[in-house]
Scaffold this motif. Structure first.
Motif, PDB file in Angstrom:
ATOM      1  N   PHE A  13       0.744  -1.153   0.138  1.00  0.00           N
ATOM      2  CA  PHE A  13      -0.087   0.107   0.117  1.00  0.00           C
ATOM      3  C   PHE A  13       0.791   1.184  -0.127  1.00  0.00           C
ATOM      4  O   PHE A  13       1.592   1.314   0.749  1.00  0.00           O
ATOM      5  CB  PHE A  13      -0.946   0.032   1.145  1.00  0.00           C
ATOM      6  N   GLY A  14       0.622   2.303  -0.944  1.00  0.00           N
ATOM      7  CA  GLY A  14       1.181   3.527  -0.987  1.00  0.00           C
ATOM      8  C   GLY A  14       2.367   3.359  -2.047  1.00  0.00           C
ATOM      9  O   GLY A  14       3.054   4.295  -2.105  1.00  0.00           O
ATOM     10  N   THR A  15       2.310   2.480  -2.671  1.00  0.00           N
ATOM     11  CA  THR A  15       3.446   2.607  -3.787  1.00  0.00           C
ATOM     12  C   THR A  15       2.908   2.970  -5.217  1.00  0.00           C
ATOM     13  O   THR A  15       3.754   3.008  -6.112  1.00  0.00           O
ATOM     14  CB  THR A  15       3.870   0.952  -4.217  1.00  0.00           C
ATOM     15  N   GLY A  16       1.790   3.313  -5.375  1.00  0.00           N
ATOM     16  CA  GLY A  16       1.189   3.932  -6.419  1.00  0.00           C
ATOM     17  C   GLY A  16       0.612   2.859  -7.550  1.00  0.00           C
ATOM     18  O   GLY A  16       0.773   3.029  -8.754  1.00  0.00           O
ATOM     19  N   GLY A  17       0.598   1.708  -6.956  1.00  0.00           N
ATOM     20  CA  GLY A  17       0.428   0.489  -7.833  1.00  0.00           C
ATOM     21  C   GLY A  17      -0.726   0.474  -8.818  1.00  0.00           C
ATOM     22  O   GLY A  17      -0.766   0.265  -9.830  1.00  0.00           O
ATOM     23  N   ARG A  18      -1.970   1.275  -8.336  1.00  0.00           N
ATOM     24  CA  ARG A  18      -2.907   1.359  -9.111  1.00  0.00           C
ATOM     25  C   ARG A  18      -2.608   2.395 -10.374  1.00  0.00           C
ATOM     26  O   ARG A  18      -3.034   2.137 -11.386  1.00  0.00           O
ATOM     27  CB  ARG A  18      -4.274   2.174  -8.586  1.00  0.00           C
ATOM     28  N   GLN A  19      -2.159   3.422 -10.119  1.00  0.00           N
ATOM     29  CA  GLN A  19      -1.674   4.416 -11.296  1.00  0.00           C
ATOM     30  C   GLN A  19      -0.643   3.565 -12.051  1.00  0.00           C
ATOM     31  O   GLN A  19      -0.779   3.758 -13.415  1.00  0.00           O
ATOM     32  CB  GLN A  19      -1.061   5.647 -10.603  1.00  0.00           C
ATOM     33  N   ILE A  20       0.401   2.854 -11.674  1.00  0.00           N
ATOM     34  CA  ILE A  20       1.278   2.111 -12.539  1.00  0.00           C
ATOM     35  C   ILE A  20       0.637   1.045 -13.399  1.00  0.00           C
ATOM     36  O   ILE A  20       0.949   0.933 -14.525  1.00  0.00           O
ATOM     37  CB  ILE A  20       2.547   1.528 -11.482  1.00  0.00           C
ATOM     38  N   ALA A  21      -0.243   0.299 -12.751  1.00  0.00           N
ATOM     39  CA  ALA A  21      -1.079  -0.671 -13.476  1.00  0.00           C
ATOM     40  C   ALA A  21      -1.954   0.083 -14.629  1.00  0.00           C
ATOM     41  O   ALA A  21      -2.188  -0.481 -15.805  1.00  0.00           O
ATOM     42  CB  ALA A  21      -1.969  -1.431 -12.458  1.00  0.00           C
ATOM     43  N   THR A  22      -2.676   1.167 -14.335  1.00  0.00           N
ATOM     44  CA  THR A  22      -3.322   1.894 -15.454  1.00  0.00           C
ATOM     45  C   THR A  22      -2.387   2.221 -16.416  1.00  0.00           C
ATOM     46  O   THR A  22      -2.806   2.115 -17.700  1.00  0.00           O
ATOM     47  CB  THR A  22      -3.962   3.047 -14.694  1.00  0.00           C
ATOM     48  N   GLU A  23      -1.262   2.880 -16.167  1.00  0.00           N
ATOM     49  CA  GLU A  23      -0.103   3.259 -17.074  1.00  0.00           C
ATOM     50  C   GLU A  23       0.304   2.271 -17.925  1.00  0.00           C
ATOM     51  O   GLU A  23       0.367   2.184 -19.347  1.00  0.00           O
ATOM     52  CB  GLU A  23       1.017   4.028 -16.559  1.00  0.00           C
ATOM     53  N   LEU A  24       0.304   0.964 -17.367  1.00  0.00           N
ATOM     54  CA  LEU A  24       0.825  -0.110 -18.081  1.00  0.00           C
ATOM     55  C   LEU A  24      -0.252  -0.524 -19.044  1.00  0.00           C
ATOM     56  O   LEU A  24       0.197  -0.962 -19.862  1.00  0.00           O
ATOM     57  CB  LEU A  24       1.420  -1.258 -16.827  1.00  0.00           C
ATOM     58  N   ALA A  25      -1.343  -0.864 -18.466  1.00  0.00           N
ATOM     59  CA  ALA A  25      -2.496  -1.383 -19.404  1.00  0.00           C
ATOM     60  C   ALA A  25      -2.555  -0.347 -20.594  1.00  0.00           C
ATOM     61  O   ALA A  25      -2.553  -0.978 -21.761  1.00  0.00           O
ATOM     62  CB  ALA A  25      -3.784  -1.328 -18.459  1.00  0.00           C
ATOM     63  N   GLN A  26      -2.455   0.845 -20.425  1.00  0.00           N
ATOM     64  CA  GLN A  26      -2.521   1.617 -21.616  1.00  0.00           C
ATOM     65  C   GLN A  26      -1.394   1.517 -22.653  1.00  0.00           C
ATOM     66  O   GLN A  26      -1.669   1.491 -23.824  1.00  0.00           O
ATOM     67  CB  GLN A  26      -2.670   3.278 -21.210  1.00  0.00           C
ATOM     68  N   LYS A 138      -2.352  -1.365   8.481  1.00  0.00           N
ATOM     69  CA  LYS A 138      -4.008  -2.053   8.215  1.00  0.00           C
ATOM     70  C   LYS A 138      -3.834  -2.654   6.732  1.00  0.00           C
ATOM     71  O   LYS A 138      -4.319  -3.791   6.816  1.00  0.00           O
ATOM     72  CB  LYS A 138      -4.844  -0.947   8.546  1.00  0.00           C
ATOM     73  N   VAL A 139      -3.623  -1.867   5.763  1.00  0.00           N
ATOM     74  CA  VAL A 139      -4.036  -2.248   4.500  1.00  0.00           C
ATOM     75  C   VAL A 139      -2.916  -3.314   4.244  1.00  0.00           C
ATOM     76  O   VAL A 139      -3.295  -4.580   3.674  1.00  0.00           O
ATOM     77  CB  VAL A 139      -3.971  -1.267   3.289  1.00  0.00           C
ATOM     78  N   GLU A 141      -1.138  -5.536   6.049  1.00  0.00           N
ATOM     79  CA  GLU A 141      -1.621  -6.799   6.941  1.00  0.00           C
ATOM     80  C   GLU A 141      -3.026  -7.567   6.377  1.00  0.00           C
ATOM     81  O   GLU A 141      -3.032  -8.562   6.325  1.00  0.00           O
ATOM     82  CB  GLU A 141      -1.813  -6.476   8.487  1.00  0.00           C
ATOM     83  N   ALA A 142      -4.045  -6.630   6.101  1.00  0.00           N
ATOM     84  CA  ALA A 142      -5.120  -7.030   5.367  1.00  0.00           C
ATOM     85  C   ALA A 142      -4.837  -7.928   4.303  1.00  0.00           C
ATOM     86  O   ALA A 142      -5.252  -8.869   3.732  1.00  0.00           O
ATOM     87  CB  ALA A 142      -6.226  -6.043   5.158  1.00  0.00           C
ATOM     88  N   ARG A 143      -4.001  -7.237   3.340  1.00  0.00           N
ATOM     89  CA  ARG A 143      -3.576  -7.945   1.888  1.00  0.00           C
ATOM     90  C   ARG A 143      -2.734  -9.125   2.238  1.00  0.00           C
ATOM     91  O   ARG A 143      -2.990 -10.076   1.648  1.00  0.00           O
ATOM     92  CB  ARG A 143      -2.873  -6.840   1.115  1.00  0.00           C
ATOM     93  N   GLU A 144      -1.934  -9.095   3.226  1.00  0.00           N
ATOM     94  CA  GLU A 144      -1.075 -10.441   3.743  1.00  0.00           C
ATOM     95  C   GLU A 144      -1.919 -11.389   4.055  1.00  0.00           C
ATOM     96  O   GLU A 144      -1.964 -12.815   3.605  1.00  0.00           O
ATOM     97  CB  GLU A 144       0.016  -9.839   4.594  1.00  0.00           C
ATOM     98  N   ASN A 145      -2.810 -11.200   5.022  1.00  0.00           N
ATOM     99  CA  ASN A 145      -3.727 -12.256   5.373  1.00  0.00           C
ATOM    100  C   ASN A 145      -4.565 -12.790   4.503  1.00  0.00           C
ATOM    101  O   ASN A 145      -4.585 -14.032   4.453  1.00  0.00           O
ATOM    102  CB  ASN A 145      -4.930 -11.701   6.466  1.00  0.00           C
ATOM    103  N   PHE A 146      -5.161 -11.873   3.728  1.00  0.00           N
ATOM    104  CA  PHE A 146      -5.941 -12.424   2.589  1.00  0.00           C
ATOM    105  C   PHE A 146      -4.937 -13.536   1.509  1.00  0.00           C
ATOM    106  O   PHE A 146      -5.221 -14.479   1.396  1.00  0.00           O
ATOM    107  CB  PHE A 146      -6.393 -11.371   1.381  1.00  0.00           C
TER     108      PHE A 146
END
Length: 189
Positions: A13-26, A138-139, A141-146
């Motif tokens: 969380f906080g790495t900008g993954g969504r923005q990077i993924a959006t740029e990559l998909a484009q 929190k985020v 930990e939630a992602r790791e638990n999942f």
């Protein structure tokens, strides 16, 4: 790229993954799949996004175990179905695990030091550093638990990925271009 492929992106969380993924998909000219995958699942179980997030973040218990397991199976089926039809970028969703045996999958994990992520989260959400730290913990930990619950693996094991990248100080477009180049080199096209 003519050959069908799947790029999965896991991230802290906080790495900008969504923005990077959006740029990559484009850059790759493909669809990005993320939380919108959950829309049919939320409807099926009559749950809000907050309720889905809570279920997915909770360690298995007698109440959540059956619901979350069924939800995961539904989500995995949707992810596999979409990837079977077309090339795509999948953000999160334990993609590294779902496509572990897929030869045309390129699995990425994005990470950065806590100070970088704290600053980015605090600025983006307009919160103080203490609140940003708490939210990151929190985020993550939630992602790791999942991830552990449904893959039996830790998302921090570099062996799960083709590329683990520290994005601190890098622009999202630079990261996306680098990943796209790696995808082309590994999968061809």
């Amino acid at each position: 790229m003519e050959k069908k492929f799947i790029v999965t992106i896991g991230r802290e969380f906080g790495t900008g993954g969504r923005q990077i993924a959006t740029e990559l998909a484009q850059l790759l000219g493909v669809q990005l799949y993320d939380k919108q995958l959950l829309d049919p699942i939320k409807e099926r179980y009559n749950l809000s996004q907050e309720e889905v997030d809570k279920i997915k973040a909770t360690k298995p218990s007698w109440w959540y175990e059956n619901v979350s397991e069924d939800m995961y199976k539904d989500e995995e089926f949707l992810v596999r179905s979409l990837a079977h039809k077309e090339s795509c970028v999948i953000l999160g969703r334990t993609g590294f695990h779902i496509f572990r045996d897929e030869p045309n999958a390129f699995k990425v994990f994005l990470m950065a030091d806590k100070a970088y992520r704290r600053d980015k989260v605090a600025r983006r959400l307009n919160i103080n550093e203490g609140s940003a730290d708490a939210l990151i913990d929190k985020v993550d930990e939630a992602r790791e638990n999942f991830t552990k619950t449904f893959s039996g693996k830790t998302r921090y094991d570099a062996r799960n990925y083709d590329l683990v990248l520290n994005v601190a100080g890098l622009e999202p477009k630079e990261v996306a271009r680098f990943i796209a180049d790696c995808v082309h080199r590994k999968i061809g096209g």
